[in-house]
Design a protein around this motif. Structure first.
Motif, PDB file in Angstrom:
ATOM      1  N   PHE A  77       0.851  -1.193   0.000  1.00  0.00           N
ATOM      2  CA  PHE A  77       0.000   0.000   0.000  1.00  0.00           C
ATOM      3  C   PHE A  77       0.884   1.239   0.000  1.00  0.00           C
ATOM      4  O   PHE A  77       1.852   1.305   0.758  1.00  0.00           O
ATOM      5  CB  PHE A  77      -0.863  -0.052   1.263  1.00  0.00           C
ATOM      6  N   THR A  78       0.570   2.176  -0.872  1.00  0.00           N
ATOM      7  CA  THR A  78       1.383   3.390  -0.980  1.00  0.00           C
ATOM      8  C   THR A  78       0.531   4.628  -0.772  1.00  0.00           C
ATOM      9  O   THR A  78      -0.564   4.743  -1.337  1.00  0.00           O
ATOM     10  CB  THR A  78       2.070   3.461  -2.359  1.00  0.00           C
ATOM     11  N   ILE A  79       1.055   5.539   0.018  1.00  0.00           N
ATOM     12  CA  ILE A  79       0.466   6.864   0.172  1.00  0.00           C
ATOM     13  C   ILE A  79       1.379   7.831  -0.569  1.00  0.00           C
ATOM     14  O   ILE A  79       2.581   7.936  -0.264  1.00  0.00           O
ATOM     15  CB  ILE A  79       0.361   7.282   1.647  1.00  0.00           C
ATOM     16  N   THR A  80       0.826   8.520  -1.522  1.00  0.00           N
ATOM     17  CA  THR A  80       1.598   9.472  -2.315  1.00  0.00           C
ATOM     18  C   THR A  80       1.488  10.864  -1.709  1.00  0.00           C
ATOM     19  O   THR A  80       0.415  11.245  -1.227  1.00  0.00           O
ATOM     20  CB  THR A  80       1.070   9.493  -3.755  1.00  0.00           C
ATOM     21  N   ALA A  81       2.580  11.583  -1.723  1.00  0.00           N
ATOM     22  CA  ALA A  81       2.585  12.966  -1.229  1.00  0.00           C
ATOM     23  C   ALA A  81       1.974  13.032   0.165  1.00  0.00           C
ATOM     24  O   ALA A  81       0.938  13.669   0.393  1.00  0.00           O
ATOM     25  CB  ALA A  81       1.857  13.879  -2.201  1.00  0.00           C
ATOM     26  N   SER A  82       2.618  12.372   1.100  1.00  0.00           N
ATOM     27  CA  SER A  82       2.061  12.219   2.444  1.00  0.00           C
ATOM     28  C   SER A  82       1.759  13.562   3.106  1.00  0.00           C
ATOM     29  O   SER A  82       2.403  14.589   2.835  1.00  0.00           O
ATOM     30  CB  SER A  82       3.024  11.416   3.318  1.00  0.00           C
ATOM     31  N   GLN A  83       0.764  13.512   3.971  1.00  0.00           N
ATOM     32  CA  GLN A  83       0.352  14.690   4.740  1.00  0.00           C
ATOM     33  C   GLN A  83       0.356  14.327   6.216  1.00  0.00           C
ATOM     34  O   GLN A  83       0.285  13.150   6.581  1.00  0.00           O
ATOM     35  CB  GLN A  83      -1.052  15.131   4.309  1.00  0.00           C
ATOM     36  N   VAL A  84       0.387  15.331   7.054  1.00  0.00           N
ATOM     37  CA  VAL A  84       0.424  15.090   8.499  1.00  0.00           C
ATOM     38  C   VAL A  84      -0.791  14.260   8.941  1.00  0.00           C
ATOM     39  O   VAL A  84      -0.687  13.411   9.836  1.00  0.00           O
ATOM     40  CB  VAL A  84       0.500  16.425   9.268  1.00  0.00           C
ATOM     41  N   VAL A  85      -1.919  14.447   8.282  1.00  0.00           N
ATOM     42  CA  VAL A  85      -3.132  13.690   8.649  1.00  0.00           C
ATOM     43  C   VAL A  85      -3.006  12.205   8.335  1.00  0.00           C
ATOM     44  O   VAL A  85      -3.846  11.407   8.762  1.00  0.00           O
ATOM     45  CB  VAL A  85      -4.385  14.250   7.951  1.00  0.00           C
ATOM     46  N   ASP A  86      -1.996  11.842   7.587  1.00  0.00           N
ATOM     47  CA  ASP A  86      -1.773  10.429   7.298  1.00  0.00           C
ATOM     48  C   ASP A  86      -1.062   9.719   8.454  1.00  0.00           C
ATOM     49  O   ASP A  86      -0.929   8.490   8.428  1.00  0.00           O
ATOM     50  CB  ASP A  86      -0.921  10.270   6.033  1.00  0.00           C
ATOM     51  N   SER A  87      -0.606  10.449   9.436  1.00  0.00           N
ATOM     52  CA  SER A  87       0.027   9.836  10.608  1.00  0.00           C
ATOM     53  C   SER A  87      -0.993   8.947  11.326  1.00  0.00           C
ATOM     54  O   SER A  87      -2.033   9.417  11.790  1.00  0.00           O
ATOM     55  CB  SER A  87       0.539  10.913  11.566  1.00  0.00           C
ATOM     56  N   ALA A  88      -0.679   7.668  11.388  1.00  0.00           N
ATOM     57  CA  ALA A  88      -1.626   6.692  11.924  1.00  0.00           C
ATOM     58  C   ALA A  88      -0.945   5.332  11.944  1.00  0.00           C
ATOM     59  O   ALA A  88       0.182   5.183  11.470  1.00  0.00           O
ATOM     60  CB  ALA A  88      -2.890   6.625  11.062  1.00  0.00           C
ATOM     61  N   VAL A  89      -1.662   4.354  12.474  1.00  0.00           N
ATOM     62  CA  VAL A  89      -1.228   2.960  12.343  1.00  0.00           C
ATOM     63  C   VAL A  89      -2.045   2.344  11.218  1.00  0.00           C
ATOM     64  O   VAL A  89      -3.264   2.524  11.151  1.00  0.00           O
ATOM     65  CB  VAL A  89      -1.444   2.173  13.650  1.00  0.00           C
ATOM     66  N   TYR A  90      -1.373   1.633  10.336  1.00  0.00           N
ATOM     67  CA  TYR A  90      -2.030   1.011   9.196  1.00  0.00           C
ATOM     68  C   TYR A  90      -1.938  -0.502   9.338  1.00  0.00           C
ATOM     69  O   TYR A  90      -0.861  -1.052   9.566  1.00  0.00           O
ATOM     70  CB  TYR A  90      -1.377   1.459   7.890  1.00  0.00           C
ATOM     71  N   PHE A  91      -3.100  -1.150   9.175  1.00  0.00           N
ATOM     72  CA  PHE A  91      -3.169  -2.595   9.314  1.00  0.00           C
ATOM     73  C   PHE A  91      -3.555  -3.237   7.992  1.00  0.00           C
ATOM     74  O   PHE A  91      -4.499  -2.793   7.314  1.00  0.00           O
ATOM     75  CB  PHE A  91      -4.212  -2.993  10.361  1.00  0.00           C
ATOM     76  N   CYS A  92      -2.857  -4.303   7.673  1.00  0.00           N
ATOM     77  CA  CYS A  92      -3.228  -5.178   6.570  1.00  0.00           C
ATOM     78  C   CYS A  92      -3.990  -6.360   7.166  1.00  0.00           C
ATOM     79  O   CYS A  92      -3.654  -6.832   8.273  1.00  0.00           O
ATOM     80  CB  CYS A  92      -1.957  -5.646   5.870  1.00  0.00           C
ATOM     81  N   ALA A  93      -5.016  -6.836   6.477  1.00  0.00           N
ATOM     82  CA  ALA A  93      -5.828  -7.930   7.020  1.00  0.00           C
ATOM     83  C   ALA A  93      -6.289  -8.848   5.889  1.00  0.00           C
ATOM     84  O   ALA A  93      -6.384  -8.436   4.729  1.00  0.00           O
ATOM     85  CB  ALA A  93      -7.026  -7.382   7.788  1.00  0.00           C
ATOM     86  N   LEU A  94      -6.607 -10.082   6.267  1.00  0.00           N
ATOM     87  CA  LEU A  94      -6.964 -11.120   5.306  1.00  0.00           C
ATOM     88  C   LEU A  94      -8.203 -11.865   5.802  1.00  0.00           C
ATOM     89  O   LEU A  94      -8.282 -12.197   6.988  1.00  0.00           O
ATOM     90  CB  LEU A  94      -5.791 -12.107   5.186  1.00  0.00           C
ATOM     91  N   SER A  95      -9.159 -12.112   4.927  1.00  0.00           N
ATOM     92  CA  SER A  95     -10.260 -13.016   5.267  1.00  0.00           C
ATOM     93  C   SER A  95     -10.388 -14.053   4.147  1.00  0.00           C
ATOM     94  O   SER A  95     -10.107 -13.755   2.992  1.00  0.00           O
ATOM     95  CB  SER A  95     -11.573 -12.257   5.452  1.00  0.00           C
ATOM     96  N   VAL A  96     -10.792 -15.254   4.515  1.00  0.00           N
ATOM     97  CA  VAL A  96     -10.885 -16.345   3.555  1.00  0.00           C
ATOM     98  C   VAL A  96     -12.320 -16.809   3.421  1.00  0.00           C
ATOM     99  O   VAL A  96     -13.149 -16.573   4.305  1.00  0.00           O
ATOM    100  CB  VAL A  96      -9.954 -17.518   3.938  1.00  0.00           C
ATOM    101  N   LEU A  97     -12.603 -17.523   2.342  1.00  0.00           N
ATOM    102  CA  LEU A  97     -13.973 -17.881   1.993  1.00  0.00           C
ATOM    103  C   LEU A  97     -14.668 -18.648   3.110  1.00  0.00           C
ATOM    104  O   LEU A  97     -15.811 -18.382   3.433  1.00  0.00           O
ATOM    105  CB  LEU A  97     -13.973 -18.700   0.704  1.00  0.00           C
ATOM    106  N   TYR A  98     -13.987 -19.579   3.708  1.00  0.00           N
ATOM    107  CA  TYR A  98     -14.639 -20.397   4.734  1.00  0.00           C
ATOM    108  C   TYR A  98     -14.112 -20.054   6.123  1.00  0.00           C
ATOM    109  O   TYR A  98     -13.956 -20.915   6.963  1.00  0.00           O
ATOM    110  CB  TYR A  98     -14.441 -21.886   4.417  1.00  0.00           C
ATOM    111  N   GLY A  99     -13.841 -18.793   6.327  1.00  0.00           N
ATOM    112  CA  GLY A  99     -13.225 -18.369   7.588  1.00  0.00           C
ATOM    113  C   GLY A  99     -14.180 -17.756   8.577  1.00  0.00           C
ATOM    114  O   GLY A  99     -13.744 -17.074   9.503  1.00  0.00           O
TER     115      GLY A  99
END
Lengths: 115, 115
Positions: A77-99
């Motif tokens: 995941f890319t944030i272009t031309a970052s801004q101060v409001v982009d300061s945060a924690v970013y989470f990647c997540a996965l869900s599966v069909l039978y999960g």
């Protein structure tokens, strides 16, 4: 079992720089969805983007873009031309069909944008 | 807009107390989830519920129980709070799906301190 790895813990960038967050996932399922969420200092996780396992087309949405590559099990995941409001924690997540609609989360990337 | 509301943003309790964390959603979602978030560990699923009175253990259910008497409300119960349960607790909900695609919507979190 599903697993999501976000190797970087904290990333600092100067405002207007681009920042790319790496996400690598593991699953034996062939049908799955990948997500990115943002958690600002207020605490609430906010949904950003979703991609299914059959669609490797990479897209841009405003200042956000993502690069999904099944061959390397990565969903970066890319944030272009970052801004101060982009300061945060970013989470990647996965869900599966039978999960049972469960999400497996990575440990998160703390992004600090320095003015 | 989907709204997931957690009853308290901050809570301070004493060791051994019984603690109730409440979560309400207004979108008629079948699924509700309780996560715990700790630094360096990301989000870990405690329990989830896919219908009224139905529940399933997540990855770290020990020391917790849940209650879902009404569709819109999902409670997390710490029967006898301990200091290692000091954490940020996040509630989420989504529509039941037989695919993996449905977005989970999160509350703002409850930061619990057990002294």
């Amino acid at each position: 079992a599903q697993k999501v790895t976000q190797a970087q813990t904290e990333i600092s960038v100067v405002e207007k720089e681009d920042v790319t967050l790496d996400c690598v996932y593991e699953t034996r399922d062939t049908t799955y969805y990948l997500f990115w969420y943002k958690q600002p200092p207020s605490g609430e996780l906010v949904f950003l983007i979703r991609r299914n396992s059959f669609d490797e087309q990479n897209e841009i949405s405003g200042r956000y873009s993502w690069n999904f590559q099944k061959s390397t099990s990565s969903f970066n995941f890319t944030i272009t031309a970052s801004q101060v409001v982009d300061s945060a924690v970013y989470f990647c997540a996965l869900s599966v069909l039978y999960g049972n609609n469960r999400l497996a989360f990575g440990k998160g990337n703390q992004v600090v944008v320095i003015p | 807009d989907v709204k997931v509301t957690q009853s308290s943003r901050y809570l301070v309790k004493r060791t051994g107390e019984k603690v109730f964390l409440e979560c309400v959603q207004d979108m008629d979602h079948e699924n509700m989830f309780w996560y715990r978030q700790d630094p360096g560990l990301g989000l870990r699923l405690i329990y989830f519920s896919y219908d009224v009175k139905m529940k399933e253990k997540g990855d770290i259910p020990e020391g917790y129980s849940v209650s879902r008497e009404k569709k819109e409300r999902f409670s997390l119960i710490l029967e006898s709070a301990s200091t290692n349960q000091t954490s940020m607790y996040l509630c989420a909900s989504n529509q039941r799906s037989y695919s993996a695609k449905n977005i989970q919507y999160f509350g703002a979190g409850t930061r619990l301190s057990v002294l």
